[in-house]
Design an enzyme around this catalytic site. Structure first.
Site, mmCIF file in Angstrom:
data_model
loop_
_atom_site.group_PDB
_atom_site.id
_atom_site.type_symbol
_atom_site.label_atom_id
_atom_site.label_comp_id
_atom_site.label_asym_id
_atom_site.label_seq_id
_atom_site.Cartn_x
_atom_site.Cartn_y
_atom_site.Cartn_z
ATOM 1 N N SER A 137 -16.209 14.049 -9.418
ATOM 2 C CA SER A 137 -14.848 13.873 -9.704
ATOM 3 C C SER A 137 -14.412 15.451 -10.096
ATOM 4 C CB SER A 137 -14.502 12.919 -10.931
ATOM 5 O OG SER A 137 -13.292 13.222 -11.538
ATOM 6 N N TYR A 196 -14.303 9.066 -19.186
ATOM 7 C CA TYR A 196 -14.392 9.440 -17.783
ATOM 8 C C TYR A 196 -14.951 10.690 -17.398
ATOM 9 C CZ TYR A 196 -13.120 9.395 -12.715
ATOM 10 O OH TYR A 196 -13.297 9.509 -11.273
HETATM 11 N N1 LIG Z 1 -9.204 7.814 -6.602
HETATM 12 C C1 LIG Z 1 -9.565 8.983 -6.974
HETATM 13 O O1 LIG Z 1 -8.553 9.654 -7.108
HETATM 14 C C2 LIG Z 1 -10.728 9.451 -7.317
HETATM 15 C C3 LIG Z 1 -11.348 10.751 -7.643
HETATM 16 C C4 LIG Z 1 -12.491 10.894 -8.084
HETATM 17 C C5 LIG Z 1 -13.537 10.347 -7.910
HETATM 18 N N2 LIG Z 1 -13.183 9.046 -7.925
HETATM 19 C C6 LIG Z 1 -14.587 8.018 -7.825
HETATM 20 O O2 LIG Z 1 -14.704 7.494 -6.677
HETATM 21 C C7 LIG Z 1 -15.211 6.375 -6.775
HETATM 22 C C8 LIG Z 1 -14.667 5.131 -5.999
HETATM 23 O O3 LIG Z 1 -13.249 4.919 -6.543
HETATM 24 P P1 LIG Z 1 -11.992 4.382 -5.932
HETATM 25 O O4 LIG Z 1 -10.757 5.427 -6.317
HETATM 26 O O5 LIG Z 1 -12.253 4.172 -4.734
HETATM 27 O O6 LIG Z 1 -11.544 3.232 -6.875
HETATM 28 P P2 LIG Z 1 -11.525 1.587 -6.522
HETATM 29 O O7 LIG Z 1 -10.826 1.444 -5.414
HETATM 30 O O8 LIG Z 1 -11.006 1.090 -8.007
HETATM 31 O O9 LIG Z 1 -13.116 1.286 -6.138
HETATM 32 C C9 LIG Z 1 -13.727 1.271 -7.459
HETATM 33 C C10 LIG Z 1 -15.067 0.647 -6.968
HETATM 34 O O10 LIG Z 1 -16.052 0.359 -7.888
HETATM 35 C C11 LIG Z 1 -16.659 -1.008 -8.180
HETATM 36 N N3 LIG Z 1 -16.921 -1.333 -9.325
HETATM 37 C C12 LIG Z 1 -16.142 -1.057 -10.287
HETATM 38 N N4 LIG Z 1 -16.537 -1.588 -11.510
HETATM 39 C C13 LIG Z 1 -17.882 -1.961 -11.028
HETATM 40 C C14 LIG Z 1 -19.042 -2.720 -11.792
HETATM 41 N N5 LIG Z 1 -19.062 -3.204 -12.965
HETATM 42 N N6 LIG Z 1 -19.887 -3.482 -10.850
HETATM 43 C C15 LIG Z 1 -20.027 -3.101 -9.685
HETATM 44 N N7 LIG Z 1 -18.901 -2.676 -8.790
HETATM 45 C C16 LIG Z 1 -18.051 -1.944 -9.630
HETATM 46 C C17 LIG Z 1 -15.175 -1.767 -7.464
HETATM 47 O O11 LIG Z 1 -15.766 -2.939 -6.987
HETATM 48 P P3 LIG Z 1 -15.531 -4.282 -7.959
HETATM 49 O O12 LIG Z 1 -14.025 -4.141 -8.634
HETATM 50 O O13 LIG Z 1 -15.328 -5.532 -6.966
HETATM 51 O O14 LIG Z 1 -16.742 -4.360 -8.680
HETATM 52 C C18 LIG Z 1 -14.949 -0.729 -6.561
HETATM 53 O O15 LIG Z 1 -15.641 -1.070 -5.393
HETATM 54 C C19 LIG Z 1 -15.442 6.011 -8.390
HETATM 55 O O16 LIG Z 1 -16.709 6.585 -8.710
HETATM 56 C C20 LIG Z 1 -14.289 7.003 -8.913
HETATM 57 O O17 LIG Z 1 -14.688 7.670 -10.143
HETATM 58 C C21 LIG Z 1 -11.947 8.688 -7.332
#
Ligand SMILES: NC(=O)c1ccc[n+]([C@@H]2O[C@H](COP(=O)([O-])OP(=O)(O)OC[C@H]3O[C@@H](n4cnc5c(N)ncnc54)[C@H](OP(=O)(O)O)[C@@H]3O)[C@@H](O)[C@H]2O)c1
Length: 257
Positions: free
Chosen positions: A148, A161
């Site tokens: 991130s 986070y």
């Molecule tokens: N969006 C951004 O701006 C951003 C920026 C920097 C980094 N990131 C990182 O990118 C990654 C993906 O995030 P995203 O933005 O795509 O958000 P998202 O759409 O909310 O996806 C989160 C994913 O993690 C899974 N997950 C969450 N808790 C879990 C658990 N306890 N067990 C198993 N799976 C779990 C969710 O699936 P289920 O809910 O079905 O379990 C989902 O597939 C994360 O690591 C986030 O920190 C995102």
């Protein structure tokens, strides 16, 4: 153009959090470059929908595993189940992630632990299983941790986070120096602000949205698909001498004063 350099043909990639958002885009991208895909997440219907989408865009094999990564003690058994179905995992993408937004003095221990377990501890423990598997196969491997902007800096209300993602960067570096001897590359991607479920409340907040647009040199939110190129690079032989690095895919955020 030497397409072989970025080919993932014959490989199998395991993507945690592969049922939506960044994880799904990465899973589709790796599949389009030739990899079979296994995905882990909790939501069954989203897992099934993701499986159909990945198969439709790539024709590759897809396995889904419904599992809560807060269950750290269950991860070793989960990994064994995955291997018994897929036979091999060549690429591990630790993408599952969660967050909590609250003033630091109000963060409850339960929330702190949940964020740490999913974002940091689970990524480490599944990497351990992956390493043992690659050693057993006497084969090289690639780990990609989704970091991130908070591997780089912090902003108010995201202490847990930021701590988890800062820790994930140091896990990336630690495993990179320790597992180079097994030919396992360990790198991270640092997405900027990407439009997904995780950031939906931030996109809906007018002031925050304005701040993101004004602070990002490219003046837009990233899309999950923006992360695919970096993931394919770090999963493929194009990055065989790259390890311990974080590649920010952030529209210029980290570079800007
Ligand atoms: N969006 C951004 O701006 C951003 C920026 C920097 C980094 N990131 C990182 O990118 C990654 C993906 O995030 P995203 O933005 O795509 O958000 P998202 O759409 O909310 O996806 C989160 C994913 O993690 C899974 N997950 C969450 N808790 C879990 C658990 N306890 N067990 C198993 N799976 C779990 C969710 O699936 P289920 O809910 O079905 O379990 C989902 O597939 C994360 O690591 C986030 O920190 C995102």
């Amino acid at each position: 153009m030497d397409n072989e350099l970025f080919s993932l043909s014959g490989k199998t990639a395991l993507v945690t959090g592969g049922n939506r958002g960044i994880g799904l885009a990465v899973a589709k991208g790796l599949a389009r470059h030739g990899a079979n895909i296994a995905i882990i997440a909790r939501n069954e219907s989203q897992l099934q929908a993701a499986k159909e989408q990945i198969q439709e865009c790539s024709g590759k094999k897809v396995w889904t595993f419904s599992f809560d990564l807060e269950n750290i003690k269950g991860i070793e058994g989960l990994f064994e189940n995955i291997i018994s179905e897929t036979k091999e995992i060549d690429i591990l993408v630790n993408c599952a992630g969660t967050t909590t937004r609250a003033p630091a003095e109000d963060v409850e221990l339960e929330m702190w632990n949940q964020v740490m377990q999913v974002n940091l501890t689970a990524a480490f423990v599944i990497s351990q299983s992956f390493c043992r598997h690659r050693k057993e196969m006497s084969e090289a491997g690639k780990i990609i941790n989704i970091g991130s902007l908070m591997c780089h800096g912090a902003r108010p209300t995201t202490t847990a986070y930021a701590a988890s993602k800062g820790g994930l960067l140091m896990v990336t570096k630690s495993l990179a120096v320790e597992w180079a001897k097994y030919n396992i590359n360990v790198n991270a991607i640092g997405p900027g602000f990407i439009a997904t479920n995780l950031t939906a409340p931030l996109q809906a907040d007018e002031d925050f949205n304005r701040w993101v647009l004004s602070r990002t040199p490219f003046e837009r939110w990233g899309q999950p698909e923006d992360i695919v190129g970096a993931a394919v690079f770090l999963a493929s032989s194009a990055s065989d001498f790259v390890t311990g690095q974080i590649l920010y895919v952030d529209g210029g955020w980290v570079a800007a004063l």
